[in-house]
Design an enzyme around this catalytic site. Sequence first.
Site, PDB file in Angstrom:
ATOM      1  N   THR A 197       0.856  -1.188   0.000  1.00 52.30           N
ATOM      2  CA  THR A 197       0.000   0.000   0.000  1.00 52.30           C
ATOM      3  C   THR A 197       0.893   1.240   0.000  1.00 52.30           C
ATOM      4  O   THR A 197       2.115   1.136  -0.037  1.00 52.30           O
ATOM      5  CB  THR A 197      -0.907   0.024   1.248  1.00 52.30           C
ATOM      6  OG1 THR A 197      -0.116   0.352   2.404  1.00 52.30           O
ATOM      7  CG2 THR A 197      -1.581  -1.320   1.474  1.00 52.30           C
ATOM      8  N   CYS A 198       0.279   2.408   0.091  1.00 50.68           N
ATOM      9  CA  CYS A 198       1.080   3.629   0.113  1.00 50.68           C
ATOM     10  C   CYS A 198       1.895   3.735   1.392  1.00 50.68           C
ATOM     11  O   CYS A 198       2.903   4.452   1.436  1.00 50.68           O
ATOM     12  CB  CYS A 198       0.193   4.860  -0.049  1.00 50.68           C
ATOM     13  SG  CYS A 198      -1.065   5.036   1.239  1.00 50.68           S
ATOM     14  N   PRO A 235     -10.210   2.923   7.557  1.00 51.20           N
ATOM     15  CA  PRO A 235     -10.826   1.656   7.151  1.00 51.20           C
ATOM     16  C   PRO A 235     -10.273   1.056   5.861  1.00 51.20           C
ATOM     17  O   PRO A 235     -10.488  -0.119   5.586  1.00 51.20           O
ATOM     18  CB  PRO A 235     -12.299   2.039   6.968  1.00 51.20           C
ATOM     19  CG  PRO A 235     -12.249   3.476   6.534  1.00 51.20           C
ATOM     20  CD  PRO A 235     -11.072   4.080   7.263  1.00 51.20           C
ATOM     21  N   ALA A 244      -9.304   7.097 -10.631  1.00 45.51           N
ATOM     22  CA  ALA A 244     -10.726   6.868 -10.339  1.00 45.51           C
ATOM     23  C   ALA A 244     -10.902   5.743  -9.334  1.00 45.51           C
ATOM     24  O   ALA A 244     -11.942   5.097  -9.297  1.00 45.51           O
ATOM     25  CB  ALA A 244     -11.484   6.542 -11.636  1.00 45.51           C
ATOM     26  N   ILE A 264      -9.428   8.312  -4.590  1.00 46.52           N
ATOM     27  CA  ILE A 264      -9.898   9.482  -5.341  1.00 46.52           C
ATOM     28  C   ILE A 264     -11.389   9.682  -5.122  1.00 46.52           C
ATOM     29  O   ILE A 264     -11.869  10.819  -4.967  1.00 46.52           O
ATOM     30  CB  ILE A 264      -9.578   9.324  -6.841  1.00 46.52           C
ATOM     31  CG1 ILE A 264      -8.078   9.486  -7.080  1.00 46.52           C
ATOM     32  CG2 ILE A 264     -10.367  10.320  -7.676  1.00 46.52           C
ATOM     33  CD1 ILE A 264      -7.546  10.882  -6.783  1.00 46.52           C
TER      34      ILE A 264
END
Length: 429
Positions: A56-57, A125, A200, A204
Amino acid sequence: MQLLALGLNHNTAPLSLREKVAFPADQIGQAVQAARVWFGNDGTSRIGDEAAILSTCNRTEVYAASDLPGGADAVLDSTAHFLASYHNLPYGDLRPYLYALPQGDAVRHAFRVASGLDSMVLGEPQILGQMKDAVRQAEAAGGLGTYLHQLFQRTFAVAKEVRSTTEIGAHSVSMAASAVRLSQRIFDSLAEQHVLFIGAGEMIELCATHFAAQNPKSITVANRTMERGEALAHRFNGRAIRLAELPAQLASFDIVISCTASTLPIIGLGLVERAVKARRHKPMFMVDLAVPRDIEHEVARLNDVFLYTVDDLGVVVQTGMENRQAAVAQAEAIIETRVQSFLHWIDHRAVVPIIQDLHDSSEAMRLFELERARKLLARGESIEVVLEALSRGLTAKFLHGPQQALNHAEGDERARLAVLLPQLFRTRR
């Protein structure tokens, strides 16, 4: 079999390194297979070796169940070499930022991550959905076995319990809300600002929801797939453009929020310089939530551009921690109880092969004595004699191993066996 969690996250490594070891979503399955081969040492995945990758980021982590020798340090080195090799990075650049968590610590870490306690945004979450996606991809790639399957099933159950019985989620301040707050430091009101969203995906969509609530002058979505971009833009009465149109239209936007899965920056320094010039140096607020980054970091040096990364927003959302401590304490207590329960399950799993061996050996003894009894019956021996021989034969075979062990043992070992054997065979002195 040892459970392990290995990797790096926002607490141990800077964004500049995290983006280099991030796995694109469409490569996770391939990476899981590569990890199993790597840890197999002999060039093939070994039966029993399990692996899953969460990227993940905020983190890149490998969850594994393996019987690799050498303990956690050896596995940590092996993982560092795997990540360095896979991403073509120098081993020395990566190794200092990695952590290795064995067994109970690995279980606790997985539970905390899924519950939002190890996130940059406490209680957020999104991580639970990202973890479920990682597990689905690992399962499809053949990376899940008994141990990881059970670990993640319990992980999701713990996360659900934490979120439903504590207020950890209620105190979450999202990245999206923080982006709005930061933009309001640059612009007194968003009512006159034109907002561009690049991508998208879920993040976002969340950002668009928060910004739309401020009634900006316009909302535009730029996406590689026009259909998805149009669907998202329609929800917020906006319009959609293709990514290829960015060079011509970037100067039209006051606020730019980007979060795509691109492995390379899609907005470079030159593009932003031209946009700033066309805007006559009106300020531009930009937020890059992607890892790897969508916007070249050199853009932050421009005087009229306010660029924030995912780490920058993480600092903003840490405010008000004192209000969340009660929920955190509750969550940690739940997690600790569930960790001990899972470790108890692992301990039981460790004796399964021993129990299976006992069953197999006793079955072999039974079949041998049964065959001998049948032969005695076939020779005309009475049932009473055959039953006596069968019972004596079985008893002698079951006691042979323990008697031999006791006879050959000395000192403390013999004393331990003298206490243990009566308990095992439920005999009385």
